[in-house]
Scaffold this active site. Sequence first.
Site, PDB file in Angstrom:
ATOM      1  N   HIS A 116      -3.826 -84.402   9.539  1.00  0.00           N
ATOM      2  CA  HIS A 116      -4.474 -85.261   8.559  1.00  0.00           C
ATOM      3  C   HIS A 116      -5.986 -85.093   8.754  1.00  0.00           C
ATOM      4  O   HIS A 116      -6.444 -84.851   9.870  1.00  0.00           O
ATOM      5  CB  HIS A 116      -4.052 -86.707   8.850  1.00  0.00           C
ATOM      6  CG  HIS A 116      -4.526 -87.709   7.853  1.00  0.00           C
ATOM      7  ND1 HIS A 116      -5.809 -88.202   7.844  1.00  0.00           N
ATOM      8  CD2 HIS A 116      -3.888 -88.323   6.831  1.00  0.00           C
ATOM      9  CE1 HIS A 116      -5.930 -89.078   6.863  1.00  0.00           C
ATOM     10  NE2 HIS A 116      -4.781 -89.174   6.227  1.00  0.00           N
ATOM     11  N   ASP A 193      -2.526 -88.331  17.270  1.00  0.00           N
ATOM     12  CA  ASP A 193      -2.548 -89.091  16.022  1.00  0.00           C
ATOM     13  C   ASP A 193      -1.103 -89.518  15.745  1.00  0.00           C
ATOM     14  O   ASP A 193      -0.277 -88.715  15.305  1.00  0.00           O
ATOM     15  CB  ASP A 193      -3.089 -88.192  14.902  1.00  0.00           C
ATOM     16  CG  ASP A 193      -2.954 -88.858  13.531  1.00  0.00           C
ATOM     17  OD1 ASP A 193      -2.405 -89.962  13.445  1.00  0.00           O
ATOM     18  OD2 ASP A 193      -3.400 -88.235  12.548  1.00  0.00           O
ATOM     19  N   GLN A 196       2.028 -91.717  11.884  1.00  0.00           N
ATOM     20  CA  GLN A 196       3.354 -91.639  11.248  1.00  0.00           C
ATOM     21  C   GLN A 196       4.483 -91.769  12.270  1.00  0.00           C
ATOM     22  O   GLN A 196       5.652 -91.705  11.895  1.00  0.00           O
ATOM     23  CB  GLN A 196       3.502 -90.318  10.478  1.00  0.00           C
ATOM     24  CG  GLN A 196       2.496 -90.114   9.359  1.00  0.00           C
ATOM     25  CD  GLN A 196       2.650 -91.114   8.202  1.00  0.00           C
ATOM     26  OE1 GLN A 196       3.660 -91.815   8.083  1.00  0.00           O
ATOM     27  NE2 GLN A 196       1.650 -91.177   7.355  1.00  0.00           N
ATOM     28  N   LYS A 219       0.905 -99.141   8.022  1.00  0.00           N
ATOM     29  CA  LYS A 219       2.033 -98.214   7.812  1.00  0.00           C
ATOM     30  C   LYS A 219       3.288 -98.701   8.525  1.00  0.00           C
ATOM     31  O   LYS A 219       4.285 -97.992   8.615  1.00  0.00           O
ATOM     32  CB  LYS A 219       1.670 -96.818   8.336  1.00  0.00           C
ATOM     33  CG  LYS A 219       0.563 -96.132   7.542  1.00  0.00           C
ATOM     34  CD  LYS A 219       0.343 -94.742   8.077  1.00  0.00           C
ATOM     35  CE  LYS A 219      -0.971 -94.139   7.660  1.00  0.00           C
ATOM     36  NZ  LYS A 219      -1.072 -93.835   6.242  1.00  0.00           N
ATOM     37  N   CYS A 356      -4.424 -85.870   2.118  1.00  0.00           N
ATOM     38  CA  CYS A 356      -5.473 -85.791   3.160  1.00  0.00           C
ATOM     39  C   CYS A 356      -5.116 -84.708   4.171  1.00  0.00           C
ATOM     40  O   CYS A 356      -5.329 -84.876   5.387  1.00  0.00           O
ATOM     41  CB  CYS A 356      -5.685 -87.122   3.859  1.00  0.00           C
ATOM     42  SG  CYS A 356      -6.182 -88.439   2.758  1.00  0.00           S
TER      43      CYS A 356
HETATM   44  N1  C6P Z   1      -2.042 -91.168   5.822  1.00  0.00           N
HETATM   45  C1  C6P Z   1      -0.833 -90.820   3.757  1.00  0.00           C
HETATM   46  O1  C6P Z   1      -0.559 -91.095   2.582  1.00  0.00           O
HETATM   47  P1  C6P Z   1      -5.649 -94.716   8.053  1.00  0.00           P
HETATM   48  O2  C6P Z   1      -5.960 -94.411   6.622  1.00  0.00           O
HETATM   49  O3  C6P Z   1      -6.883 -94.719   8.895  1.00  0.00           O
HETATM   50  O4  C6P Z   1      -4.803 -95.928   8.225  1.00  0.00           O
HETATM   51  O5  C6P Z   1      -4.719 -93.518   8.577  1.00  0.00           O
HETATM   52  C2  C6P Z   1      -5.179 -92.196   8.505  1.00  0.00           C
HETATM   53  C3  C6P Z   1      -4.081 -91.256   8.874  1.00  0.00           C
HETATM   54  C4  C6P Z   1      -4.192 -90.507  10.029  1.00  0.00           C
HETATM   55  N2  C6P Z   1      -3.205 -89.706  10.432  1.00  0.00           N
HETATM   56  C5  C6P Z   1      -2.068 -89.585   9.747  1.00  0.00           C
HETATM   57  C6  C6P Z   1      -0.976 -88.698  10.265  1.00  0.00           C
HETATM   58  C7  C6P Z   1      -1.885 -90.294   8.556  1.00  0.00           C
HETATM   59  O6  C6P Z   1      -0.751 -90.176   7.881  1.00  0.00           O
HETATM   60  C8  C6P Z   1      -2.933 -91.141   8.086  1.00  0.00           C
HETATM   61  C9  C6P Z   1      -2.827 -91.833   6.768  1.00  0.00           C
HETATM   62  C10 C6P Z   1      -1.808 -91.711   4.506  1.00  0.00           C
HETATM   63  O7  C6P Z   1      -0.329 -89.857   4.342  1.00  0.00           O
HETATM   64  C11 C6P Z   1      -3.059 -91.927   3.726  1.00  0.00           C
HETATM   65  S1  C6P Z   1      -3.956 -90.442   3.468  1.00  0.00           S
END
Ligand code: C6P
Length: 401
Positions: A116, A193, A196, A219, A356
């Site tokens: 991401h 990270d 997910q 999430k 992203c």
């Molecule tokens: N992915 C998706 O639709 P935030 O936005 O800071 O809560 O998380 C960012 C982020 C970082 N790493 C991974 C693996 C992610 O999936 C995400 C967020 C969302 O896939 C929004 S782009």
Amino acid sequence: MDVQKIRQDFYLFKNDNIVYLDNAASTLKPKAVIDALNYYYERLGVNVHRGVYKLSYEATDMYEQARAKVAELLNCQFEEVVFTRGTSSALNLVASSYGMANIEAGDEIITSELEHHSSLLPWQQVAKVKNAKLVFVPLDEDLRITVENFKKVLTDKTKVVALNYISNAMGYITPIKEIIKIAHEKKIVVVVDAAQAVPHMPVDVKELDCDFLAFSGHKMCGPTGIGVLYGKYNLLQKMEPIEFGGDMIDYVGLNESTYKDAPYKFETGTPIIASAIGLKAAIEYLQRIGFNFIIEKETELRKYLVEKMQELDGVTIFNPHTDTGIVAFNIDGVHPHDAASVFDEENVAIRAGHHCAQPLMHCLKQVATIRASLYFYNTKKDIDRLIIAIKKAKGFFDNFI
Ligand code: C6P
């Protein structure tokens, strides 16, 4: 456990005919979480760590209990939990503080094209400022990160490994535990990270032995605006804050100040009180549901979804062997955004775009994909409705070809 009963916890399932399949972007929030937020706003509403009155003591207690709940979830120490705005700010904190202080010219940072943007860009910035080099684990033919390929890019110059635990665009589980073990043999710090991963399976940071790990509350049935950076305490203690001001200080002089110990030195100003309290309620909710049930349900639904999609002509699935409830696909000749708009007419909410993860889109040779992402409250009926929507989109756009 009865899914129909679980669905009653979510307002949208009671009143709307919605099929919600964008859970990797954000999950829906159960009543228990909304009640916890309301409790704070209605009954307390005050600041923490400052007031010498009962309301503030209670708010402080609830905020710190949220930290204790996260520590229990991750199996770490209370002091190793830093509240942040989300995964992105947690990963930026590591790069801006640990990265900027420890990476030097010529050092290498291992990451991947499966990241991401929030896992990649903070390290891109460190590499740019420090004249260091980003090195990418070659992905295998399915576009997975493998231990074998990780070993190929490991050198004596590697200082940091920054990888996802589960890819948000492909749903693959990275063999992160083995990677951490190999990295640690060379004293390399590993940043995970887990945005997910934490919502979908038990994550034990002691067992993984990762140095840093990040996730977001929204999430996993929690509120927006709250996330967590886990860091090993000895590393957090050595790191400088990246924001300065109220609440994070020990002593303030005109020219020099000292800061609190971790985690407080990283939580500048009024913290994210309500959302932390909501996150605790979300974790308790997921613990009541149970990760065994979540994994079982998502596995069953994912198999059904892939099977049903494979029966359709003119649909390309990019990850038929996905490990989780994330399925990426496109309809031949139909732009993903057009398809998602047709799905929306059918009340099917789904994400289309680069997720992203633009480098991965280059690997897939696609500008964008459609992504269905499941959670424990989804049903086979939801999938049937998605299949009908795909057929409708195909039929609609076939007429224009
Ligand atoms: N992915 C998706 O639709 P935030 O936005 O800071 O809560 O998380 C960012 C982020 C970082 N790493 C991974 C693996 C992610 O999936 C995400 C967020 C969302 O896939 C929004 S782009």
